[in-house]
Design an enzyme around this catalytic site. Structure first.
Site, PDB file in Angstrom:
ATOM      1  N   ASP A  46       0.662   7.423  -3.808  1.00  0.00           N
ATOM      2  CA  ASP A  46      -0.424   6.641  -3.211  1.00  0.00           C
ATOM      3  C   ASP A  46      -0.122   6.309  -1.750  1.00  0.00           C
ATOM      4  O   ASP A  46      -0.953   5.720  -1.060  1.00  0.00           O
ATOM      5  CB  ASP A  46      -0.743   5.386  -4.029  1.00  0.00           C
ATOM      6  N   SER A  47       1.038   6.753  -1.259  1.00  0.00           N
ATOM      7  CA  SER A  47       1.310   6.706   0.177  1.00  0.00           C
ATOM      8  C   SER A  47       0.337   7.589   0.941  1.00  0.00           C
ATOM      9  O   SER A  47       0.243   7.503   2.168  1.00  0.00           O
ATOM     10  CB  SER A  47       2.748   7.147   0.462  1.00  0.00           C
ATOM     11  N   ASP A  85       0.893   9.529  -8.701  1.00  0.00           N
ATOM     12  CA  ASP A  85       0.931   8.068  -8.718  1.00  0.00           C
ATOM     13  C   ASP A  85      -0.314   7.491  -9.383  1.00  0.00           C
ATOM     14  O   ASP A  85      -1.431   7.981  -9.168  1.00  0.00           O
ATOM     15  CB  ASP A  85       1.010   7.530  -7.287  1.00  0.00           C
ATOM     16  N   LYS A 113       3.494   8.282 -12.425  1.00  0.00           N
ATOM     17  CA  LYS A 113       4.400   7.196 -12.039  1.00  0.00           C
ATOM     18  C   LYS A 113       3.616   5.906 -11.918  1.00  0.00           C
ATOM     19  O   LYS A 113       2.527   5.891 -11.333  1.00  0.00           O
ATOM     20  CB  LYS A 113       5.099   7.520 -10.706  1.00  0.00           C
ATOM     21  N   GLU A 115       4.254   1.536 -11.128  1.00  0.00           N
ATOM     22  CA  GLU A 115       5.202   0.575 -10.576  1.00  0.00           C
ATOM     23  C   GLU A 115       5.482  -0.563 -11.551  1.00  0.00           C
ATOM     24  O   GLU A 115       4.578  -1.067 -12.219  1.00  0.00           O
ATOM     25  CB  GLU A 115       4.661  -0.005  -9.265  1.00  0.00           C
ATOM     26  N   GLU A 182      13.368   1.846  -5.195  1.00  0.00           N
ATOM     27  CA  GLU A 182      12.922   1.700  -3.804  1.00  0.00           C
ATOM     28  C   GLU A 182      13.337   0.361  -3.209  1.00  0.00           C
ATOM     29  O   GLU A 182      13.217  -0.686  -3.838  1.00  0.00           O
ATOM     30  CB  GLU A 182      11.402   1.845  -3.704  1.00  0.00           C
TER      31      GLU A 182
END
Length: 268
Positions: A46-47, A85, A113, A115, A182
């Site tokens: 999602d970056s 993501d 993925k 978070e 991270e």
């Protein structure tokens, strides 16, 4: 071509045997180039919101954005594990998490993925039981940047370190094949790696502290000059090369006003 489950098993088996490489990619040519370079995991992160779409952070990224970019990237990949993501607020419940994972999987992601650590274990387990591989993400969580008032390094106290150790244990037990670590203090990242039964993939967590490394492709090749993380050493200057090429083309294509001639029109 290996199945998604075989690719995930290959990544998990890298613990204690192979350094894992994870690089972001957001489109067909990048995905294909990274795959041909031999990258283990290609993350459609999602970056994409910051480096491709111009958003200030990842909280603006939608499911529509992710499906579009995952599908495009996956078309160029044969060997690497394509990781998609799950965008913010698309996995607030177990049912939503499974549905989001299914949509990403259906357009080409080999794994997804999400978070969070121990609090996400139930969702991770449900996704894995649905037949979709998962990679975890602990430590600094970009989707919570607004809640936390910025990007803050984790694992600076013993209490935080113990919480992160509990997170690694929980996501591993839930079935992830690896976990992104991270923004974690290097000594804590090393503790997590030693304790973890699955590969840890570090970004902003120090050098040689994890079982693998994560890098945003634009940071690595110097394609986003407006912001370069302090922990990254760019290996190229794509922004400069692109600008120079465009300026050269503009110069070569310039003609003096009135110097262009056109063939006379034919009469009917």
């Amino acid at each position: 071509m290996k199945t998604s489950q075989e690719k995930a098993a290959r990544i998990r088996a890298c613990k204690h045997s192979k350094h894992v490489t994870l690089v972001t990619g957001y489109d067909y040519p990048t995905g294909r180039l990274l795959d041909e370079a031999g990258v283990d995991i290609i993350l459609v992160g999602d970056s994409v919101g910051m480096v491709m779409l111009g958003f200030p952070d990842t909280t603006h990224v939608t499911m529509a954005h992710m499906l579009h970019h995952v599908a495009a990237t996956a078309r160029g990949v044969k060997n690497a594990l394509v990781l998609g993501d799950m965008p913010i607020h698309t996995y607030d419940t177990v049912e939503a998490a499974v549905e989001t994972a299914r949509q990403l999987y259906d357009v080409g992601a080999d794994a997804v993925k999400l978070e969070g650590g121990a609090e996400q274990a139930e969702k991770i387990k449900a996704i894995v039981e649905a037949g979709i591989p998962v990679i975890g993400h602990i430590g600094l969580l970009p989707q919570r940047v607004k809640e936390e008032g910025g990007y803050k390094i984790k694992g600076k106290t013993e209490e935080e370190a113990l919480a992160l150790l509990a997170d690694v244990a929980a996501v591993a037990e839930a079935g992830v094949c690896a976990v992104v670590v991270e923004g974690v203090r290097p000594d804590t990242a090393r503790r997590l790696t030693i304790a973890s039964p699955i590969p840890t993939l570090g970004i902003g967590a120090g050098s040689h502290t994890c079982d693998g490394d994560v890098v945003v492709i634009h940071d690595l090749v110097g394609a986003f000059p407006w912001f370069v993380p302090g922990f990254i050493k760019p290996r190229a200057n794509v922004a400069e090369v692109m600008t120079t090429a465009v300026k050269s083309w503009m110069k070569d294509s310039y003609t003096e006003p009135g110097s262009v001639t056109y063939p006379a029109e034919k009469e009917d």
